[in-house]
Scaffold this active site. Structure first.
Site, PDB file in Angstrom:
ATOM      1  N   PRO A 137     -33.564   4.633   0.829  1.00  0.00           N
ATOM      2  CG  PRO A 137     -34.772   4.704   2.831  1.00  0.00           C
ATOM      3  CD  PRO A 137     -34.475   5.495   1.577  1.00  0.00           C
ATOM      4  CB  CYS A 138     -33.561   0.184  -1.958  1.00  0.00           C
ATOM      5  SG  CYS A 138     -31.783   0.290  -2.189  1.00  0.00           S
TER       6      CYS A 138
END
Length: 174
Positions: A137-138
């Site tokens: 989950p950048c």
């Protein structure tokens, strides 16, 4: 190496997923301007195919997370094929995968957790090359002082903000 890929609908648009012989995910692609571009970016030489059961479960979990119906699933269980990535990228992605939905961390906080304070830009570059969003989950990683930071997926920061809003993340003032 990817052997198959598929496109699938989400609340933010058509995403793509690719998988290897063992069923591990080799790439995930957030929506690009067209399906053709999304497919090109995710395929990696694979052929379009019906996802096997395990990959279909990953697709369903991504859809539920992106549309906000299952914010309890952080997708940390998804098997990722990280061949070809550097040790640094793997370490950054490992830390990012531990950020729960609705939470954020800064590039600097991740750098410090890795024992490399001062390497926030390197963390940002690694996340900009992330082949697995939103499984890694950048979008949950922001710049210091409440700034959004960049986002390399189609739609840029607007897509990042949509994902964070869906997760009901509490953010600083932008």
């Amino acid at each position: 190496m990817a052997v198959g890929y598929a496109l699938f609908d989400t609340a933010v648009g058509r995403c793509g997923i690719a998988w290897g012989v063992d069923g591990a995910v080799t790439a995930v692609q957030l929506p690009e301007a067209t399906d053709a571009v999304t497919a090109e970016r995710v395929a990696g030489g694979a052929h379009v195919a019906e996802p096997p059961a395990g990959v279909a479960g990953v697709v369903a979990a991504i859809q539920s997370l992106v549309d906000g119906t299952n914010l309890d699933d952080d997708l940390a269980w998804v098997p990722l094929d990280m061949q070809g990535l550097t040790d640094f990228q793997r370490a950054v992605y490992d830390v990012a995968r531990r950020i729960p939905p609705g939470s954020t961390r800064t590039y600097g906080e991740i750098a410090t957790e890795l024992g490399l304070p001062g390497s926030a830009r390197a963390v940002g570059r690694a996340l900009g090359e992330n082949p697995f969003p939103p499984v890694v989950p950048c979008h949950r990683v922001t710049a210091a002082n409440g700034r959004t930071g960049g986002f390399s997926a189609g739609g840029g920061v607007e897509t990042k903000m949509r994902l964070l809003a869906t997760e009901q993340a509490v953010l600083g003032l932008w």
